[in-house]
Enzyme design. Structure first.
Site, short mmCIF file in Angstrom:
data_model
loop_
_atom_site.label_atom_id
_atom_site.label_comp_id
_atom_site.label_asym_id
_atom_site.label_seq_id
_atom_site.Cartn_x
_atom_site.Cartn_y
_atom_site.Cartn_z
N TYR A 189 0.84 -0.98 -0.10
CA TYR A 189 0.10 0.09 0.16
C TYR A 189 0.83 1.39 0.13
O TYR A 189 0.40 2.02 -0.69
CB TYR A 189 -0.72 -0.09 1.09
CG TYR A 189 -1.91 1.24 1.45
CD1 TYR A 189 -3.00 1.24 0.63
CD2 TYR A 189 -1.47 2.18 2.51
CE1 TYR A 189 -3.92 2.31 0.93
CE2 TYR A 189 -2.46 3.11 2.47
CZ TYR A 189 -3.61 3.26 1.74
OH TYR A 189 -4.47 4.45 1.84
N LYS B 195 0.66 3.78 -2.92
CA LYS B 195 0.57 5.35 -2.49
C LYS B 195 1.74 6.37 -2.76
O LYS B 195 1.76 7.49 -3.12
CB LYS B 195 0.11 5.58 -1.24
CG LYS B 195 -1.32 4.80 -0.85
CD LYS B 195 -2.53 5.70 -1.73
CE LYS B 195 -3.82 5.33 -1.11
NZ LYS B 195 -4.82 6.14 -2.08
#
Length: 248
Positions: free
Chosen positions: A152, A156
């Site tokens: 993640y 991002k």
């Protein structure tokens, strides 16, 4: 008159959580809001609650065809898209050595490729208009890392870098592109990755200078500012909304 008066504003993942708060705030600022969500019933219900001229559309951001169909539906109805908020996201927390590669694929598909798909589908319309604003929802995990969220964080981080590059590419068309990075925010997604554990919530609250978790409305205020004419000379920037947990 609101700051987004008559601006056709597409918010992905807007059926719940941060996306819904953003959609509601944009509507309060007089935008024409499009609730784009993978769940068409949720999108329609949210649009109905916001009221006319809000519109709900189904959009699976992992699918280029689905995104393109949604964008065509919006432009057929309204003729333009002025603001795009890339909010749709998903995560599953685990130490990287214990993580499942199938989860990697889904995390990257939603958080990174989802942003690429929607931006590609919308940006051409903004270039033709000679104006527009894109606000990507990143994460402080992509700025400073977050234990248990390696993939993640990587996705991002990609969104943050993508924001800066696209901002450079489209500035001559009077399109600004910025990124808002939430810190720990009290949402269903946060709870699903362990945020519902009292000990974690207490530790995070103690670590945050403002002594509380973020609320979706906190993010919505930053997004609507960056989408408005007040931010027309701001582009390529990354803004953390974390109560001071991360500072740069």
């Amino acid at each position: 008159m609101g700051r987004l008066q008559d601006k056709v504003t597409v918010v992905t993942g807007a059926g719940r959580g941060i996306g819904r708060a953003i959609a509601e705030k944009c509507a309060a600022e007089s935008a024409t809001v499009v609730i784009a969500d993978i769940d068409p019933d949720t999108a329609a219900a949210t649009a109905k609650e916001i009221g006319e001229p809000a519109m709900g559309v189904r959009a699976d951001v992992t699918s280029r065809d689905s995104v393109q169909a949604a964008v065509e539906e919006v432009t057929d109805r309204f003729g333009r898209i002025d603001v795009l908020v890339n909010n749709a996201g998903w995560d599953k927390a685990a130490p990287f050595v214990d993580s499942d590669e199938a989860d990697w694929d889904r995390i990257v598909a939603i958080n990174l490729f989802g942003t690429l798909h929607t931006t590609k589908a919308v940006l051409g319309h903004m270039v033709e208009q000679g104006s527009g604003a894109v606000v990507n929802i990143g994460s402080d995990a992509g700025r400073v890392g977050s234990s248990g969220e390696a993939v993640y964080s990587a996705a991002k981080g990609g969104v943050i870098s993508f924001t800066k590059t696209i901002a450079r590419e489209v500035a001559r068309h009077r399109i600004n592109v910025n990124c808002v990075c939430p810190g720990p925010t009290d949402t269903e997604l946060f709870n699903s990755i362990g945020g519902d554990r009292p000990e974690l919530r207490q530790a995070l609250t103690k670590a945050i200078p403002f002594r509380r978790l973020g609320d979706p409305a906190d993010l919505a205020g930053a997004v609507t500012f960056l989408a408005s004419a007040e931010a027309q000379y701001i582009t390529g920037q990354t803004v953390s909304v974390s109560g001071g947990l991360t500072m740069s």
